[in-house]
Design a protein around this motif. Structure first.
Motif, short mmCIF file in Angstrom:
data_model
loop_
_atom_site.label_atom_id
_atom_site.label_comp_id
_atom_site.label_asym_id
_atom_site.label_seq_id
_atom_site.Cartn_x
_atom_site.Cartn_y
_atom_site.Cartn_z
N HIS A 60 59.80 38.42 52.79
CA HIS A 60 59.87 39.89 52.91
C HIS A 60 60.76 40.47 51.80
O HIS A 60 60.40 41.46 51.15
CB HIS A 60 60.40 40.32 54.27
N PHE A 115 58.21 36.72 62.30
CA PHE A 115 57.69 37.88 61.57
C PHE A 115 58.84 38.81 61.27
O PHE A 115 59.73 38.99 62.11
CB PHE A 115 56.67 38.62 62.45
N THR A 116 58.85 39.40 60.08
CA THR A 116 59.77 40.52 59.85
C THR A 116 59.12 41.54 58.92
O THR A 116 58.37 41.19 58.00
CB THR A 116 61.14 40.08 59.28
N ASP A 117 59.40 42.82 59.21
CA ASP A 117 58.97 43.88 58.29
C ASP A 117 60.21 44.56 57.72
O ASP A 117 60.14 45.68 57.21
CB ASP A 117 58.05 44.89 58.99
N LEU A 147 52.33 41.82 67.70
CA LEU A 147 52.13 42.71 66.54
C LEU A 147 51.16 43.83 66.89
O LEU A 147 51.33 44.97 66.48
CB LEU A 147 51.58 41.90 65.35
N MET A 164 47.07 47.22 57.40
CA MET A 164 48.44 46.90 56.98
C MET A 164 48.45 45.54 56.27
O MET A 164 47.81 44.59 56.73
CB MET A 164 49.34 46.81 58.22
N LEU A 176 57.01 43.31 51.55
CA LEU A 176 55.93 43.49 52.54
C LEU A 176 56.28 42.76 53.84
O LEU A 176 57.07 41.81 53.83
CB LEU A 176 54.63 42.89 51.99
N PRO A 177 55.67 43.19 54.95
CA PRO A 177 55.86 42.44 56.20
C PRO A 177 55.43 40.98 55.99
O PRO A 177 54.45 40.72 55.28
CB PRO A 177 54.90 43.13 57.17
N SER A 178 56.16 40.07 56.58
CA SER A 178 55.89 38.66 56.32
C SER A 178 55.87 37.85 57.61
O SER A 178 56.59 38.13 58.56
CB SER A 178 56.99 38.14 55.38
N TYR A 183 52.31 47.60 66.47
CA TYR A 183 51.74 48.53 65.50
C TYR A 183 50.84 49.56 66.15
O TYR A 183 50.73 50.67 65.65
CB TYR A 183 51.05 47.76 64.36
N ILE A 185 50.05 42.02 55.14
CA ILE A 185 51.01 41.06 55.68
C ILE A 185 50.94 39.80 54.80
O ILE A 185 49.86 39.41 54.37
CB ILE A 185 50.69 40.74 57.17
N GLU A 220 62.38 41.96 63.80
CA GLU A 220 62.02 40.54 63.73
C GLU A 220 61.41 40.12 65.06
O GLU A 220 61.91 40.50 66.12
CB GLU A 220 63.27 39.70 63.45
#
Ligand code: IMP
Length: 209
Positions: free
Chosen positions: A58, A124-126, A191, A1, A63-65, A195, A3, A130
């Motif tokens: 993001h 983090f957020t996708d 994470l 993935m 993208l996830p950040s 995931y 990031i 969050e």
């Protein structure tokens, strides 16, 4: 993935990548998106700034950040510079300007009262979810810089247990105990859970289809 680390800071990149890579992330940074300009960090807390950076990156990349915001809290200064750590000596100041100012305002403060801590908030957020994580490390501000490694306030931040400043440590030593290392390890764990459960439920869906 994939990031995206919401930073241009090469020191932060060097600290974060070795901790995130083993989790199988394909890591990009803002250097991979040259059209993204400076993100204005106008939050009043580290948490607000970390979320501003993660959400903006993001939105701009799709993208996830992952972003971090860090502050140095000095007890004799009632927690300053805190969220203003980057511009303690004024706009566009250098790391050494900040260190000089810190040593100057603390010049009459004796060692037992020179206690301080670094605090990192990681966000983090996708786009759907969050997550945030915190890392704190306690230390003391020296009267003079020691060591040449690291960045920012590292040369004056002394850790008793290690008998060294951050700037006298290898990056490996710093990562093991640092505010950013603690926060990123907590985040990496969340994470990983997130995931691996998403991938598990995708596999289950495929198997039951
Ligand atoms: P940032 O907003 O997270 O980039 O951090 C604000 C300021 O805190 C930076 O400009 C540095 O001066 C300082 N800083 C952040 N992380 C560290 C660190 O790990 N060591 C020393 N100083 C740091």
């Amino acid at each position: 993935m994939k990031i995206v680390l919401a930073t241009h800071n090469p020191h932060k990149r060097a600290e974060l990548i070795p901790l995130l890579k083993p989790l199988g992330f394909d890591i990009l940074t803002l250097d991979d998106f040259p059209t993204i300009g400076e993100i204005i960090e106008d939050g009043e807390t580290l948490l607000e700034n970390a979320l501003i950076k993660a959400r903006s990156v993001h939105t701009l990349t799709g993208l996830p950040s992952l972003a971090d915001d860090t502050g140095l809290e000095v007890d004799a200064l009632n927690g300053a510079p805190g969220v203003y750590s980057a511009r303690f000596a004024g706009e566009n100041c250098s790391y050494s300007d900040n260190v000089r100012k810190l040593l100057s305002v603390l010049s009459k403060v004796e060692p037992p009262k020179r206690t301080a801590r670094f605090k990192t908030i990681m966000a983090f957020t996708d786009g759907k979810l969050e997550l945030t994580a915190e890392g704190i490390v306690e230390g003391q501000i020296l009267h003079q810089p020691k060591g040449v490694a690291g960045f920012g306030y590292d040369p004056v931040f002394y850790i008793h247990e290690m008998e060294k400043t951050f700037a006298q440590m290898t990056s490996n030593e710093k990562s093991k105990i640092s505010h950013r290392g603690i926060a990123v390890r907590k985040m990496a764990e969340s994470l990983h859970h997130l995931y691996s459960s998403v991938n598990r439920s995708k596999t289950l869906k495929k198997e039951t289809a």
